[in-house]
Design a protein around this motif. Structure first.
Motif, PDB file in Angstrom:
ATOM      1  N   ILE A 132      -0.531  38.271 -36.848  1.00 42.77           N
ATOM      2  CA  ILE A 132      -0.446  36.903 -36.341  1.00 42.77           C
ATOM      3  C   ILE A 132      -1.342  35.948 -37.123  1.00 42.77           C
ATOM      4  O   ILE A 132      -0.933  34.833 -37.476  1.00 42.77           O
ATOM      5  CB  ILE A 132      -0.783  36.865 -34.838  1.00 42.77           C
ATOM      6  CG1 ILE A 132       0.356  37.509 -34.036  1.00 42.77           C
ATOM      7  CG2 ILE A 132      -1.005  35.431 -34.363  1.00 42.77           C
ATOM      8  CD1 ILE A 132       0.107  37.575 -32.551  1.00 42.77           C
ATOM      9  N   LEU A 148      -4.130  40.062 -28.372  1.00 47.06           N
ATOM     10  CA  LEU A 148      -3.501  38.746 -28.410  1.00 47.06           C
ATOM     11  C   LEU A 148      -4.402  37.687 -27.785  1.00 47.06           C
ATOM     12  O   LEU A 148      -4.496  36.554 -28.291  1.00 47.06           O
ATOM     13  CB  LEU A 148      -2.158  38.780 -27.680  1.00 47.06           C
ATOM     14  CG  LEU A 148      -1.051  39.599 -28.345  1.00 47.06           C
ATOM     15  CD1 LEU A 148       0.191  39.632 -27.468  1.00 47.06           C
ATOM     16  CD2 LEU A 148      -0.695  39.040 -29.717  1.00 47.06           C
ATOM     17  N   THR A 188      -0.024  25.254 -35.671  1.00 42.70           N
ATOM     18  CA  THR A 188       0.146  26.304 -34.658  1.00 42.70           C
ATOM     19  C   THR A 188      -0.598  25.936 -33.382  1.00 42.70           C
ATOM     20  O   THR A 188      -1.792  25.632 -33.416  1.00 42.70           O
ATOM     21  CB  THR A 188      -0.355  27.658 -35.183  1.00 42.70           C
ATOM     22  OG1 THR A 188       0.283  27.962 -36.420  1.00 42.70           O
ATOM     23  CG2 THR A 188      -0.065  28.758 -34.181  1.00 42.70           C
ATOM     24  N   ILE A 241       1.008  31.197 -28.893  1.00 49.46           N
ATOM     25  CA  ILE A 241       1.617  32.511 -29.117  1.00 49.46           C
ATOM     26  C   ILE A 241       2.424  32.853 -27.876  1.00 49.46           C
ATOM     27  O   ILE A 241       1.982  32.615 -26.744  1.00 49.46           O
ATOM     28  CB  ILE A 241       0.546  33.604 -29.334  1.00 49.46           C
ATOM     29  CG1 ILE A 241      -0.361  33.267 -30.514  1.00 49.46           C
ATOM     30  CG2 ILE A 241       1.194  34.981 -29.517  1.00 49.46           C
ATOM     31  CD1 ILE A 241      -1.612  34.144 -30.583  1.00 49.46           C
ATOM     32  N   ILE A 283      -0.847  31.729 -38.814  1.00 47.24           N
ATOM     33  CA  ILE A 283      -1.412  30.548 -38.179  1.00 47.24           C
ATOM     34  C   ILE A 283      -1.594  29.437 -39.212  1.00 47.24           C
ATOM     35  O   ILE A 283      -2.123  29.659 -40.297  1.00 47.24           O
ATOM     36  CB  ILE A 283      -2.745  30.875 -37.501  1.00 47.24           C
ATOM     37  CG1 ILE A 283      -2.519  31.853 -36.336  1.00 47.24           C
ATOM     38  CG2 ILE A 283      -3.426  29.612 -36.983  1.00 47.24           C
ATOM     39  CD1 ILE A 283      -3.798  32.371 -35.698  1.00 47.24           C
ATOM     40  N   GLY A 314       3.912  36.285 -26.421  1.00 45.74           N
ATOM     41  CA  GLY A 314       4.088  37.732 -26.506  1.00 45.74           C
ATOM     42  C   GLY A 314       5.245  38.152 -25.613  1.00 45.74           C
ATOM     43  O   GLY A 314       5.483  37.532 -24.569  1.00 45.74           O
ATOM     44  N   CYS A 337       7.080  36.554 -36.136  1.00 46.31           N
ATOM     45  CA  CYS A 337       6.077  37.530 -36.559  1.00 46.31           C
ATOM     46  C   CYS A 337       6.669  38.927 -36.440  1.00 46.31           C
ATOM     47  O   CYS A 337       7.503  39.188 -35.556  1.00 46.31           O
ATOM     48  CB  CYS A 337       4.836  37.401 -35.683  1.00 46.31           C
ATOM     49  SG  CYS A 337       3.491  38.538 -36.089  1.00 46.31           S
ATOM     50  N   ILE A 341       3.986  31.062 -32.468  1.00 52.72           N
ATOM     51  CA  ILE A 341       4.280  32.365 -33.068  1.00 52.72           C
ATOM     52  C   ILE A 341       4.880  33.288 -32.020  1.00 52.72           C
ATOM     53  O   ILE A 341       4.308  33.465 -30.935  1.00 52.72           O
ATOM     54  CB  ILE A 341       3.005  32.974 -33.675  1.00 52.72           C
ATOM     55  CG1 ILE A 341       2.475  32.065 -34.789  1.00 52.72           C
ATOM     56  CG2 ILE A 341       3.276  34.378 -34.217  1.00 52.72           C
ATOM     57  CD1 ILE A 341       1.084  32.440 -35.283  1.00 52.72           C
ATOM     58  N   LEU A 353      -1.462  30.832 -24.806  1.00 55.63           N
ATOM     59  CA  LEU A 353      -0.884  32.180 -24.804  1.00 55.63           C
ATOM     60  C   LEU A 353      -0.062  32.366 -23.534  1.00 55.63           C
ATOM     61  O   LEU A 353      -0.600  32.310 -22.421  1.00 55.63           O
ATOM     62  CB  LEU A 353      -1.983  33.241 -24.875  1.00 55.63           C
ATOM     63  CG  LEU A 353      -1.536  34.701 -24.752  1.00 55.63           C
ATOM     64  CD1 LEU A 353      -0.611  35.085 -25.922  1.00 55.63           C
ATOM     65  CD2 LEU A 353      -2.742  35.630 -24.693  1.00 55.63           C
ATOM     66  N   ALA A 384      -5.864  34.363 -29.619  1.00 58.46           N
ATOM     67  CA  ALA A 384      -5.626  33.047 -29.014  1.00 58.46           C
ATOM     68  C   ALA A 384      -6.929  32.308 -28.765  1.00 58.46           C
ATOM     69  O   ALA A 384      -7.048  31.106 -29.063  1.00 58.46           O
ATOM     70  CB  ALA A 384      -4.843  33.213 -27.711  1.00 58.46           C
TER      71      ALA A 384
END
Length: 400
Positions: free
Chosen positions: A132, A158, A140, A143, A136, A145, A118, A95, A169, A162
């Protein structure tokens, strides 16, 4: 008394306000003699690449500056994202925001990982953690960011998502060198963070980037991957690629690092000047930075409200370009509207209303060491003239 530039606007038949182009992202150049001394030293050693002394020195100094255990210099941030993606074990779906440079999505797709777009928080322009969880799926695995404009993501939120779903992440920190989150420097969060040192960034190595992490095993793995998986002269123990930074790029990086405080100071001065320009203008909403945190003030970002100005963002960009102010649209039109993603996800825009809105409003204005206060004053005159004569300008532009 300040000079009026309104009679000279190119739109009304005059010459451009700026005789030479004023660019967004025009490179900052450090001390030329220091750079040339390093280049000559590099040539005398005949060590041009393959993890030379300048690369090691740059990695060490950046790690100390960020306060992170490991910094691995790479040839560019796109390769850095690909390396980090593979090293942490991302696969399936990951994501990410659509409001980012296309490299964020491409780095995943290149590794045969599907980027799932997203929406963003309109207040921060960063990925919205609250959206988020709805995205999922069983496929998935992570992530990404993005610290857009150098303003940190909601890292705590976040991280919580995660951890809750056992996801990798990482952060695309291309904009965020010398920025902090709750007093801690960007580069210390997630499994890894990736910086860009492209020529357009306030700190550059001509072309380059770096991956930072506090995970010893992950750092070792990334170093192997960056050099084809070599663990010795004749021993390859892992699949890798050629992601190394050259000595020339590292020499530029060390030179840039020596002038980093000066460049940030100029950026902050320009930021304050622009802030004064837009302080009383409801037609424009300027992105502001949290001055209690460290920040590089690299981007001057404004949202244009066409309902008030009568002039669209795209029309304003056209006016600026006619005056040799090479302002830019960011990140237009959004990754989800670019190939191959618009073919893969033709209805993605329905899930990205804030991204769709923002990509039509945002404009980036010139700053950096090539921009002076007189330049900002001229830009101020252009903007105010456009607002005051919006109906006439709109008629001229739409009548072409």
């Amino acid at each position: 008394m300040k000079k009026s530039y309104t009679k000279d606007l190119a739109l009304f038949g005059g010459p451009p306000v700026f005789a030479e182009s004023l660019h967004v992202g025009r490179p900052n150049i450090g001390n030329r003699q220091r750079l040339l001394d390093r280049i000559n030293d590099m040539l005398d050693r005949r060590w041009l690449t393959n993890n030379g002394p300048y690369v090691h020195e740059l990695e060490q100094r950046l790690a100390e500056f960020i306060g992170v255990k490991h910094c691995i210099a790479v040839c560019n941030a796109t390769i850095g994202l690909e390396l980090a993606t593979r090293a942490v074990g991302m696969k399936g779906e990951v994501i990410i925001p659509s409001f980012t440079f296309i490299a964020t999505a491409h780095a995943l797709q290149w590794q045969e990982v599907t980027p799932v777009f997203c929406d963003i928080d309109p207040a921060t322009h960063n990925i919205d953690p609250q959206r988020i969880e709805d995205m999922i799926t069983p496929r998935t695995t992570g992530i990404v960011g993005v610290h857009v404009w150098g303003r940190p993501c909601d890292i705590e939120a976040l991280t919580e998502v995660a951890n809750k779903h056992n996801l990798c992440l990482i952060f695309d920190a291309a904009h965020a060198l010398a920025c902090s989150y709750k007093g801690k420097m960007i580069g210390n969060f997630g499994d890894a963070e990736v910086f860009s040192f492209h020529a357009t960034k306030f700190f550059n190595t001509f072309e380059g980037g770096a991956i930072t992490t506090n995970d010893d095993d992950l750092a070792e793995k990334i170093r192997l991957m960056t050099n084809f998986g070599f663990a010795g002269r004749d021993t390859v123990i892992y699949i890798g690629t050629n992601g190394k930074m050259s000595e020339a790029s590292a020499a530029m990086g060390l030179t840039s690092l020596e002038s980093l405080d000066k460049v940030v100071g100029v950026n902050y001065r320009n930021y304050q000047a622009y802030h004064e320009v837009f302080a009383d203008m409801l037609e424009f909403k300027m992105v502001v930075y949290d001055e209690t945190e460290k920040c590089n003030y690299q981007y001057i970002i404004v949202e244009v409200d066409e309902t008030i100005t009568g002039i669209s963002r795209d029309q304003l960009v056209k006016i600026f370009h006619a005056e040799n102010v090479l302002a830019r649209r960011y990140f237009y039109p959004g990754c989800h509207e670019m190939e191959p993603y618009c073919s893969y996800f033709p209805h993605a825009r329905l899930l990205l209303p804030e991204t769709e809105r923002l990509t039509k409003k945002v404009i980036s204005l010139p700053t950096g060491t090539a921009v002076g206060l007189d330049d900002i004053d001229k830009i101020n005159h252009i903007i105010r003239f456009v607002v005051e004569h919006s109906e006439e300008i709109n008629a001229r532009l739409t009548g072409e």
